[in-house]
Enzyme design. Structure first.
Site, PDB file in Angstrom:
ATOM      1  N   GLU A  60     -39.934 -30.701  -9.873  1.00  0.00           N
ATOM      2  CA  GLU A  60     -40.859 -29.778 -10.540  1.00  0.00           C
ATOM      3  C   GLU A  60     -40.227 -28.394 -10.671  1.00  0.00           C
ATOM      4  O   GLU A  60     -40.360 -27.732 -11.701  1.00  0.00           O
ATOM      5  CB  GLU A  60     -42.165 -29.656  -9.735  1.00  0.00           C
ATOM      6  CG  GLU A  60     -43.072 -30.857  -9.819  1.00  0.00           C
ATOM      7  CD  GLU A  60     -43.772 -30.959 -11.170  1.00  0.00           C
ATOM      8  OE1 GLU A  60     -43.076 -31.186 -12.180  1.00  0.00           O
ATOM      9  OE2 GLU A  60     -45.001 -30.853 -11.214  1.00  0.00           O
ATOM     10  N   THR A 108     -46.566 -24.179 -19.074  1.00  0.00           N
ATOM     11  CA  THR A 108     -47.156 -23.907 -17.752  1.00  0.00           C
ATOM     12  C   THR A 108     -46.944 -22.442 -17.366  1.00  0.00           C
ATOM     13  O   THR A 108     -47.843 -21.790 -16.840  1.00  0.00           O
ATOM     14  CB  THR A 108     -46.533 -24.840 -16.689  1.00  0.00           C
ATOM     15  OG1 THR A 108     -46.833 -26.178 -17.058  1.00  0.00           O
ATOM     16  CG2 THR A 108     -47.091 -24.573 -15.303  1.00  0.00           C
TER      17      THR A 108
END
Ligand code: HSE
Length: 309
Positions: free
Chosen positions: A128, A181
């Site tokens: 991530e 994001t």
């Protein structure tokens, strides 16, 4: 074992009130990945289908996780990775998390399982970090553990697996717009009024209580987000329209999946979920924006083995 083929599920992070701490896995959407041992001690990417993602092993979430694991647990083999994306990156359904979690799980199997699920979650968080710049755990923990998870603490990492009421199903719509994001995190408030915080943490408690007691009314009442949804929803075209259509169709409630643009609705039972799917499909078809939709049961197993030899 020389080769393993796995399925790694898409995930919904946040789940309304649980920003950065709640997640759930979806059954019918995810990545298929194949990891093959090689004679050299290198990691390489053989093939990526379904998305345009980096072949640079340090920039790809899956290979970055594999590299970190082989560094921690040296082996006398290398790895060749094939990634078949079942859904698009940037959807808000944990695309990088699925690849990172799939890699952590598969490499652990090929190493004869030296790592615990918690350690696999930590390795997947490195993926991530590589893909999105932050080592967020909610998507990867849901992909590895399956079902509903609570990231109870980051330092040290503590994951709690929550029960899944048997009739719970997810409907999700992915409008074809881009929401990064990073941008979705920049619009978040830095301070939260205490009265809103009280409602929010009471909702997290309510949601967890509803999951343990199979109480769909409590779940529905708790699926409310006073803090993140109001700050982010303007990034998603027609968010309110979708939410209204979902609730009109009988959904327990709807919210932003991860950092968006996907919008998810939780439903009790297949018939209601089909109705919600139809309602959302109808209203979004009039917006002129392309979209894809999914209706799925909750995935309770996390990453699963499809073949090994
Ligand atoms: N919890 C994260 C967010 C998920 O909402 O920003 C995206 O990775």
């Amino acid at each position: 074992m020389n080769e393993i083929k796995i399925f790694s599920p898409a995930t919904v992070a946040n789940i309304s009130c649980g920003f950065d701490c709640l997640g759930l896995a979806i059954n019918d959407l995810g990545d298929t990945m194949v990891f093959t041992k090689t004679d050299d001690q290198k990691v390489s990417i053989k093939e990526i289908t379904g998305a345009n993602l980096p072949y640079d092993i340090h920039k790809n979430a899956a290979s970055a996780v594999a590299l970190a694991m082989l560094q921690k647990h040296p082996a006398d083999f290398g790895l060749e990775v094939s990634i078949h994306k079942g859904f698009e990156p940037g959807s808000g359904l944990g695309s990088s998390a699925a690849s990172a979690a799939g890699a952590a799980f598969a490499v652990n199997e090929l190493l004869d399982k030296p790592f615990s699920q918690l350690e696999l979650t930590k390795f997947a968080m490195l993926g991530e970090q590589v893909a999105c710049g932050s080592p967020i755990a909610d998507n990867v923990a849901a992909a590895i553990h399956g079902g509903f998870i609570l990231v109870q603490q980051y330092d040290p990492l503590k994951i709690i697996k929550l029960p899944v009421p048997s009739e719970l199903e997810v409907v999700a719509i992915h409008p074809q717009v881009t929401v990064k994001t990073k941008d979705a995190r920049e619009v978040l408030p830095q301070n939260v009024p205490l009265a809103d915080a009280v409602i929010q943490w009471a909702n997290v408690g309510g949601l967890i209580s509803g999951l343990y007691t199979n109480d769909y009314e409590v779940i529905a009442n708790s699926l409310e987000d006073l803090i993140v949804e109001p700050a982010r929803k303007h990034l998603i075209p027609h968010f309110d329209l979708v939410k209204e259509a979902a609730i009109r169709g009988g959904a327990l409630n709807a919210g932003i999946s991860g950092s968006g643009p996907t919008i998810f609705a939780l439903c009790k039972g297949s018939e209601t979920a089909k109705n919600v799917f139809k309602n959302i499909n109808e209203v979004y078809a009039n917006t002129g924006i392309d979209f894809t939709m999914v209706h799925s049961k909750i995935n309770t197993q996390g990453v699963t083995i499809l073949e090994k030899n």
